[in-house]
Design a protein around this motif. Structure first.
Motif, PDB file in Angstrom:
ATOM      1  N   ALA A  80      -7.546  -3.347  -0.824  1.00  9.96           N
ATOM      2  CA  ALA A  80      -7.668  -2.255   0.140  1.00  9.96           C
ATOM      3  C   ALA A  80      -8.678  -2.558   1.225  1.00  9.96           C
ATOM      4  CB  ALA A  80      -8.054  -0.963  -0.579  1.00  9.96           C
ATOM      5  N   LEU A  87      -5.212   6.295   7.614  1.00  3.27           N
ATOM      6  CA  LEU A  87      -5.206   7.754   7.748  1.00  3.27           C
ATOM      7  C   LEU A  87      -5.654   8.272   9.112  1.00  3.27           C
ATOM      8  CD1 LEU A  87      -6.238   9.209   4.336  1.00  3.27           C
ATOM      9  CD2 LEU A  87      -4.189   9.629   5.614  1.00  3.27           C
TER      10      LEU A  87
ATOM     11  N   SER B  38      -7.207   7.027   0.709  1.00  5.36           N
ATOM     12  CA  SER B  38      -6.767   5.962   1.606  1.00  5.36           C
ATOM     13  C   SER B  38      -6.449   4.693   0.829  1.00  5.36           C
ATOM     14  CB  SER B  38      -7.858   5.710   2.646  1.00  5.36           C
ATOM     15  OG  SER B  38      -7.633   4.488   3.269  1.00  5.36           O
ATOM     16  N   THR B  39      -7.253   4.383  -0.218  1.00  2.00           N
ATOM     17  CA  THR B  39      -6.979   3.180  -0.998  1.00  2.00           C
ATOM     18  C   THR B  39      -5.664   3.333  -1.762  1.00  2.00           C
ATOM     19  OG1 THR B  39      -8.405   4.096  -2.678  1.00  2.00           O
ATOM     20  CG2 THR B  39      -9.335   2.391  -1.273  1.00  2.00           C
ATOM     21  N   TYR B  41      -3.012   4.946  -0.662  1.00  2.00           N
ATOM     22  CA  TYR B  41      -1.929   4.694   0.289  1.00  2.00           C
ATOM     23  C   TYR B  41      -1.771   3.211   0.566  1.00  2.00           C
ATOM     24  CZ  TYR B  41      -1.795   9.665   1.421  1.00  2.00           C
ATOM     25  OH  TYR B  41      -1.667  11.014   1.362  1.00  2.00           O
ATOM     26  N   ILE B  42      -2.908   2.488   0.695  1.00  2.00           N
ATOM     27  CA  ILE B  42      -2.820   1.076   1.041  1.00  2.00           C
ATOM     28  C   ILE B  42      -2.204   0.290  -0.112  1.00  2.00           C
ATOM     29  CG2 ILE B  42      -4.139  -0.964   1.644  1.00  2.00           C
ATOM     30  CD1 ILE B  42      -6.080   0.737   3.073  1.00  2.00           C
ATOM     31  N   GLU B  43      -2.655   0.600  -1.357  1.00  2.00           N
ATOM     32  CA  GLU B  43      -2.223  -0.254  -2.470  1.00  2.00           C
ATOM     33  C   GLU B  43      -0.839   0.104  -2.971  1.00  2.00           C
ATOM     34  OE1 GLU B  43      -5.362   0.320  -5.128  1.00  2.00           O
ATOM     35  OE2 GLU B  43      -6.795  -0.853  -3.977  1.00  2.00           O
ATOM     36  N   VAL B  58       2.852   6.674   5.681  1.00  2.00           N
ATOM     37  CA  VAL B  58       2.077   7.896   5.473  1.00  2.00           C
ATOM     38  C   VAL B  58       2.639   9.018   6.343  1.00  2.00           C
ATOM     39  CG1 VAL B  58      -0.194   8.928   5.707  1.00  2.00           C
ATOM     40  CG2 VAL B  58       0.015   6.651   4.819  1.00  2.00           C
TER      41      VAL B  58
END
Lengths: 131, 249
Positions: A80, A87, B38-39, B41-43, B58
């Motif tokens: 990450a 966002l 947020s992590t 969503y990224i992973e 997203v």
């Protein structure tokens, strides 16, 4: 003195957005012409958008699109910290679209005011209403 | 009045400056905006939606409900401009300056526009379709499509564009876009899942659930692009002609 300068450099993105915000706010408050007020509002909106986007930056990170994401990507290990925060970008997309809508309606209302009162200077409109 | 405004601005600036001293440094990895959700969503974006572009996944999947109302907002803005300028026309017009007369078109401008517009539209379709793998998506492609019509209207005449893009079609198109978006969400409801749960299409189309997310996102982005294109052009046409839609700028 050195740590004061380091302090300014560490947060200069907020200060840049702040200066733009103040320029927009001054334009909205002090200008007499309605169109200049709308431009001030637009500058203010851009400053807010830049402020939010700057909070999503990570040092050494790349854009929020997963590299080599085609095909069978189920077995990738995604770190990450390697990708920028998506966002703020998403939220600011909405903000930009709403800003465009607001600008369009504001320009249409200014046209209508011009057709009704014959001027778009604020003090002349106030006189025209009181008469 | 101006000095009061200036002092007020300086006061607000000092207040916000003192507040910004508490905010995290630029690019700091400890910033709270980059932790928590947020992590996730990224992973998890690729294994849950198979879309590499995190912003699109997203926007159109995780926060798809939000984007639906954003499309409705831009639709309402276009309708408002229509109502303010077109349907309240005919009352006494006190505008002091006459509208500037339209000159004959410039040949350089018209040739350049004629060469650019098909390329712009093709590029806009590419931006919409490729929004899953590269920066892009519905809003961006819709704006470029709308801008191609505005370029035609600026270089030729508003009447020339209305020969190709009828006045009624603009209204029909902007509602069609919103209908596509809400329609996709509604069919997910009819097929047995929640509103805008794209996985409901998986059994119907014969694909895996993860791929259904990706196809649902594409459909939704197409709806958004149609609405944005129609509203961009309608905003320009109404404002530039003062509601008359006969003479442009």
């Amino acid at each position: 003195m050195n740590e004061f300068i380091a302090f300014i450099i560490a947060k200069y993105n907020y200060w840049a957005a702040l200066i733009l915000m103040l320029i927009g706010l001054y334009g909205m408050l002090s200008k007499n012409n309605l169109l200049k007020k709308v431009i001030g509002m637009s500058i203010f909106q851009s400053a807010i958008i830049l402020f939010y986007l700057s909070t999503g930056v990570k040092k050494g990170a790349t854009i929020p699109i997963i590299e080599h994401g085609h095909g069978s990507a189920e077995h990738m290990v995604i770190n990450a910290a390697h990708y920028a925060n998506p966002l703020p970008h998403v939220l600011m997309l909405t903000a930009i679209v709403v800003g465009v809508g607001t600008l369009g309606v504001a320009l249409a209302v200014i046209q209508k005011i011009y057709q009704t009162h014959g001027t778009i200077e604020e003090d002349e409109i106030l006189e025209s209403i009181e008469r | 009045m101006k000095t009061i405004a200036f002092l007020l601005t300086i006061a607000v600036g000092i207040l916000l400056l003192m507040a910004s001293l508490d905010l995290p440094n630029w690019g700091s990895p400890e910033s709270p905006a980059s932790k928590h959700l947020s992590t996730h969503y990224i992973e998890k974006s690729i294994e849950e939606t198979s879309v590499p572009n995190l912003v699109t996944s997203v926007l159109a999947d995780y926060r798809g409900y939000d984007t639906m109302f954003e499309t409705v907002v831009i639709f309402c803005a276009g309708i408002t401009v229509l109502i303010v300028l077109r349907f309240t026309h005919g009352e006494k017009d006190k505008s002091t300056k006459p509208r500037p007369s339209r000159q004959d078109g410039d040949i350089i401008l018209q040739t350049a526009a004629r060469l650019l517009v098909p390329v712009m539209q093709l590029f806009a379709l590419y931006v919409i379709a490729h929004g899953h793998h590269s920066p892009g998506g519905g809003f961006q492609g819709g704006v470029i499509l709308g801008a191609s019509f505005i370029l035609l209207a600026i270089s030729y005449d508003l009447k020339a564009v209305f020969k190709r893009f009828k006045k009624n079609s603009v209204l029909v198109l902007c509602s069609t876009g919103v209908l596509i978006y809400v329609g996709i969400g509604f069919t997910c409801l009819l097929l047995g899942r929640n509103f805008l749960a794209y996985a409901a299409w998986a059994r119907f189309l014969g694909i895996t659930e993860v791929e259904a997310h990706s196809r649902g996102m594409l459909g939704v982005e197409i709806g958004v692009a149609i609405t944005v294109m129609a509203i961009m052009f309608s905003l320009y046409a109404d404002i530039a002609s003062g509601g008359d839609l006969d003479e442009g700028l």
